[in-house]
Design a protein around this motif. Structure first.
Motif, PDB file in Angstrom:
ATOM      1  N   GLN A 107       0.872  -1.462  -0.020  1.00 17.16           N
ATOM      2  CA  GLN A 107       0.052  -0.381  -0.385  1.00 17.16           C
ATOM      3  C   GLN A 107       0.773   1.176   0.311  1.00 17.16           C
ATOM      4  O   GLN A 107       2.020   1.946   1.427  1.00 17.16           O
ATOM      5  CB  GLN A 107      -1.078  -0.281   0.909  1.00 17.16           C
ATOM      6  CG  GLN A 107      -1.802   0.890   1.029  1.00 17.16           C
ATOM      7  CD  GLN A 107      -2.559   1.608   2.053  1.00 17.16           C
ATOM      8  OE1 GLN A 107      -3.735   0.326   2.807  1.00 17.16           O
ATOM      9  NE2 GLN A 107      -2.884   1.794   3.322  1.00 17.16           N
ATOM     10  N   LEU A 108       0.648   1.944  -0.700  1.00 14.18           N
ATOM     11  CA  LEU A 108       1.459   3.633  -1.033  1.00 14.18           C
ATOM     12  C   LEU A 108       0.642   4.397  -1.211  1.00 14.18           C
ATOM     13  O   LEU A 108      -0.601   4.475  -1.215  1.00 14.18           O
ATOM     14  CB  LEU A 108       1.812   3.296  -2.200  1.00 14.18           C
ATOM     15  CG  LEU A 108       3.006   4.461  -2.460  1.00 14.18           C
ATOM     16  CD1 LEU A 108       3.679   4.735  -1.463  1.00 14.18           C
ATOM     17  CD2 LEU A 108       3.486   4.804  -3.903  1.00 14.18           C
ATOM     18  N   SER A 109       0.697   5.625  -0.211  1.00 18.00           N
ATOM     19  CA  SER A 109      -0.282   6.381   0.273  1.00 18.00           C
ATOM     20  C   SER A 109      -0.042   7.897  -0.348  1.00 18.00           C
ATOM     21  O   SER A 109       1.335   8.322  -0.104  1.00 18.00           O
ATOM     22  CB  SER A 109      -0.236   6.581   1.833  1.00 18.00           C
ATOM     23  OG  SER A 109      -1.287   5.728   1.936  1.00 18.00           O
ATOM     24  N   CYS A 110      -1.004   8.891  -0.558  1.00 22.97           N
ATOM     25  CA  CYS A 110      -0.646  10.335  -1.518  1.00 22.97           C
ATOM     26  C   CYS A 110      -0.443  11.139   0.227  1.00 22.97           C
ATOM     27  O   CYS A 110      -0.767  10.737   1.107  1.00 22.97           O
ATOM     28  CB  CYS A 110      -1.390  11.287  -1.840  1.00 22.97           C
ATOM     29  SG  CYS A 110      -1.373  10.033  -3.558  1.00 22.97           S
ATOM     30  N   PHE A 125       9.443  -5.153  -7.671  1.00 23.20           N
ATOM     31  CA  PHE A 125       8.730  -3.685  -8.470  1.00 23.20           C
ATOM     32  C   PHE A 125       8.768  -2.309  -7.729  1.00 23.20           C
ATOM     33  O   PHE A 125       8.135  -2.234  -6.240  1.00 23.20           O
ATOM     34  CB  PHE A 125       7.518  -4.084  -8.519  1.00 23.20           C
ATOM     35  CG  PHE A 125       6.596  -3.759  -7.740  1.00 23.20           C
ATOM     36  CD1 PHE A 125       5.685  -2.667  -7.319  1.00 23.20           C
ATOM     37  CD2 PHE A 125       6.616  -5.372  -7.108  1.00 23.20           C
ATOM     38  CE1 PHE A 125       4.964  -3.381  -5.971  1.00 23.20           C
ATOM     39  CE2 PHE A 125       5.655  -5.317  -6.430  1.00 23.20           C
ATOM     40  CZ  PHE A 125       4.572  -4.512  -5.939  1.00 23.20           C
ATOM     41  N   ARG A 126       8.868  -1.159  -7.625  1.00 22.23           N
ATOM     42  CA  ARG A 126       8.689  -0.218  -7.351  1.00 22.23           C
ATOM     43  C   ARG A 126       7.570   0.573  -7.690  1.00 22.23           C
ATOM     44  O   ARG A 126       7.465   1.792  -9.009  1.00 22.23           O
ATOM     45  CB  ARG A 126       9.866   0.461  -7.746  1.00 22.23           C
ATOM     46  CG  ARG A 126      10.132   1.968  -6.817  1.00 22.23           C
ATOM     47  CD  ARG A 126      11.195   2.513  -6.121  1.00 22.23           C
ATOM     48  NE  ARG A 126      11.910   2.508  -7.582  1.00 22.23           N
ATOM     49  CZ  ARG A 126      13.182   3.579  -7.846  1.00 22.23           C
ATOM     50  NH1 ARG A 126      13.741   4.100  -7.337  1.00 22.23           N
ATOM     51  NH2 ARG A 126      13.614   3.885  -8.729  1.00 22.23           N
ATOM     52  N   PRO A 127       6.432   0.665  -6.493  1.00 30.07           N
ATOM     53  CA  PRO A 127       4.791   1.274  -7.330  1.00 30.07           C
ATOM     54  C   PRO A 127       5.302   2.959  -7.022  1.00 30.07           C
ATOM     55  O   PRO A 127       6.358   3.194  -6.360  1.00 30.07           O
ATOM     56  CB  PRO A 127       4.329   0.801  -5.893  1.00 30.07           C
ATOM     57  CG  PRO A 127       5.106   0.979  -4.873  1.00 30.07           C
ATOM     58  CD  PRO A 127       6.468   0.393  -4.955  1.00 30.07           C
ATOM     59  N   HIS A 128       5.134   3.999  -8.078  1.00 24.37           N
ATOM     60  CA  HIS A 128       4.461   5.471  -8.403  1.00 24.37           C
ATOM     61  C   HIS A 128       3.085   5.685  -8.098  1.00 24.37           C
ATOM     62  O   HIS A 128       2.053   4.999  -8.830  1.00 24.37           O
ATOM     63  CB  HIS A 128       5.212   5.487  -9.342  1.00 24.37           C
ATOM     64  CG  HIS A 128       7.081   5.383  -9.264  1.00 24.37           C
ATOM     65  ND1 HIS A 128       8.157   6.403  -8.808  1.00 24.37           N
ATOM     66  CD2 HIS A 128       7.604   3.994 -10.004  1.00 24.37           C
ATOM     67  CE1 HIS A 128       8.923   5.867  -8.735  1.00 24.37           C
ATOM     68  NE2 HIS A 128       8.862   4.711  -9.404  1.00 24.37           N
ATOM     69  N   LEU A 129       3.153   7.112  -7.672  1.00 17.47           N
ATOM     70  CA  LEU A 129       1.648   7.468  -7.114  1.00 17.47           C
ATOM     71  C   LEU A 129       1.281   8.658  -7.516  1.00 17.47           C
ATOM     72  O   LEU A 129       2.638   9.528  -7.696  1.00 17.47           O
ATOM     73  CB  LEU A 129       1.246   7.065  -5.545  1.00 17.47           C
ATOM     74  CG  LEU A 129       0.400   6.315  -5.312  1.00 17.47           C
ATOM     75  CD1 LEU A 129      -0.380   6.534  -4.149  1.00 17.47           C
ATOM     76  CD2 LEU A 129      -0.567   5.468  -6.107  1.00 17.47           C
ATOM     77  N   GLY A 130       0.997   9.577  -9.122  1.00 19.60           N
ATOM     78  CA  GLY A 130       0.612  11.146  -8.788  1.00 19.60           C
ATOM     79  C   GLY A 130       0.132  11.644  -8.021  1.00 19.60           C
ATOM     80  O   GLY A 130      -1.815  11.155  -8.434  1.00 19.60           O
TER      81      GLY A 130
END
Length: 500
Positions: free
Chosen positions: A323-326, A382-387
């Protein structure tokens, strides 16, 4: 001074009552002693009278009681403390001419570099806003003291057609006018314009924008970027391209220099002279390898660690969730990822809703799920990215076929997530459901914050086992000495039922 609980002061009535009782008791004691003694013999029996000292214990008791009652009433006073506050607004030209390479690597990259240098020198107590402009002016970053967000906003500026210089300065003036200091007054503000020439589009002329800034007592600094030898490549129909000269000259239409108002410059923001070069020097900027912010005018990039994907060959294949958060106040508007192996199948969880868009089918946090589909055993990551964007989309409309007994989709599951830093040795991390929730499943992920995918030796030096008990998920990690040179993390999550 005011009191939060003024009724507690009623307890002070006890003090005069106690004093009256004490005086009455003292008089009665004197009368009682006179009945059984001869006053003439007292000097021969008592050496000296204690006089006032015998009243001291009562005085201390009364003072303590008074202090206790006043303390229970919780007194407080409002005091105005003068605080140094100011707002700097960077107005950066993102027109196509800023892609000219007469200033290496490009005019826009040079402007970014010098803006970051200015950012490093700006005192932390001052806020910074960024306005970009091409065919229209837009707020790339609202006023904030978060320097990381400012760096991300600078990195996400991209060129487009048009040059609405006057609109950008007018927008910056409005932003400065809306700021309020702790005492309710307007704090000092300054506008720093970085551009390479004249205005070709927009509703507000630079002269009118400069007049508004002067009337608001906001100084405007201008920085001219580029040289007379600038050239850009313009695509034409039929696959052809044309080279167009875009010289930087104050004689092109309305010069940027016309924006500088007359009068004294406010010393609190005199750091703007750091940007006072006519042509910014050379420099380099890393290439953007991911596309999570493509097509988004206002976007903050958030990158996660390199997440290890289980490479077991037996069916069913193991999967990993991360889980990745802004940042707070933002929602996910774009997603991307980097893979160390093309055999990684990567997906993310979205919500049901219409239209499909940020704030409707996405929230502040996104769960990425990776499955390794290859055949040879490897150490895939893998490396996740969020905009992340500071707006929420979505809409509503009639649904004629919905029946009364049907329910709209909700969020019956809640993810409780915890991330822990790993060191050599044993580490334990837990995630638990809240009271009233029930554990449905759990997951864990191992990640490495490295510039490139971690080596097999680093990945294989970490071993993790997960267990569940009651409403809690626990992960025990044993890490070797290889993790001491990198920032390694373990994320453990609990999927809980009980949402709405």
């Amino acid at each position: 001074m005011t009191f939060e609980w003024p009724l507690a002061l009623v307890g002070l009535i006890v003090l005069p009552v106690l004093i009256a009782l004490y005086v009455w008791r003292e008089r009665r004691r004197t009368d009682y002693a006179a009945r059984f003694t001869t006053p003439g013999l007292l000097p021969n029996i008592v050496d000296a009278s204690p006089h006032w000292r015998r009243h001291l214990p009562l005085a201390v008791l009364l003072i303590a009681l008074a202090a206790m009652v006043v303390g229970v009433a919780r007194p407080h006073a409002m005091m105005s403390v003068k605080r140094e506050e100011a707002t700097a607004i960077l107005v950066i030209d993102t027109s196509l001419s800023m892609s000219a390479d007469d200033v290496k690597p490009t005019r826009l990259e040079a402007a970014r570099r010098e803006a970051r240098a200015f950012l490093d020198q700006l005192p932390s107590k001052y806020r910074l806003a960024i306005v970009g402009f091409a065919g229209r002016a837009y707020v790339a970053l609202p006023p904030t003291d978060d320097r990381d967000l400012a760096v991300s906003a600078l990195r996400n500026l991209h060129t487009a057609e048009g040059t609405s210089l006057g609109d950008a300065v007018a927008l910056a003036t409005r932003i400065a006018g809306r700021q309020r200091a702790s005492d309710g007054t307007n704090p000092p503000a300054a506008i720093i314009v970085i551009s390479d020439g004249a205005q070709f589009t927009g509703r507000t002329s630079p002269a009118a924008a400069a007049l508004r800034a002067r009337q608001a007592h906001i100084p405007v600094y201008s920085v001219l970027v580029g040289t007379p030898n600038g050239v850009i490549t313009v695509p034409l129909s039929g696959g052809l391209k044309a080279a167009m000269r875009v010289p930087t000259s104050p004689d092109r239409g309305c010069p940027v220099g016309a924006l500088v108002p007359e009068g004294a410059v406010k010393g609190t923001l005199a750091l703007a002279v750091l940007l006072g070069a006519v042509a910014l020097g050379p420099g380099t900027s890393p290439a953007l390898a991911t596309n999570e912010c493509r097509g988004l005018q206002i976007c903050v990039k958030v990158a996660g660690p390199w997440v290890v994907v289980p490479a077991r060959l037996s069916a069913p294949r193991s999967q990993v969730d991360y889980q990745l958060s802004c940042p707070r106040g933002f929602v996910a508007g774009g997603l991307d990822a980097e893979l160390s192996d093309r055999a990684i199948d990567l997906a993310f969880f979205g919500l049901l809703g219409s239209p499909v868009g940020p704030g409707t089918t996405t929230t502040r946090s996104v769960v990425f799920r990776g499955v390794y589909t290859g055949s040879p055993p490897r150490t895939p990551t893998f490396r996740p990215h969020l905009g992340c964007i500071p707006v929420a989309g979505g809409g509503t409309g009639p649904v004629p076929y919905r029946k009364l007994q049907a329910l709209p989709p909700g969020q019956p599951t809640i993810r409780r997530v915890r991330t822990v830093r790993l060191h050599a040795g044993s580490t334990r991390a837990t995630a638990a459901c809240a009271a009233g929730e029930r554990l449905l499943s759990g997951w864990h992920a191992i990640g490495f914050y490295t510039a490139a995918p971690p080596s097999a030796a680093v990945v294989q030096s970490v071993r993790a086992t997960r267990s569940s008990s009651g409403n809690r998920v626990e992960v025990r990690v044993n890490a070797g000495a290889a993790v001491n040179g990198v920032r390694a993390i373990v994320q453990v999550g609990a999927v809980c039922g009980g949402g709405s």
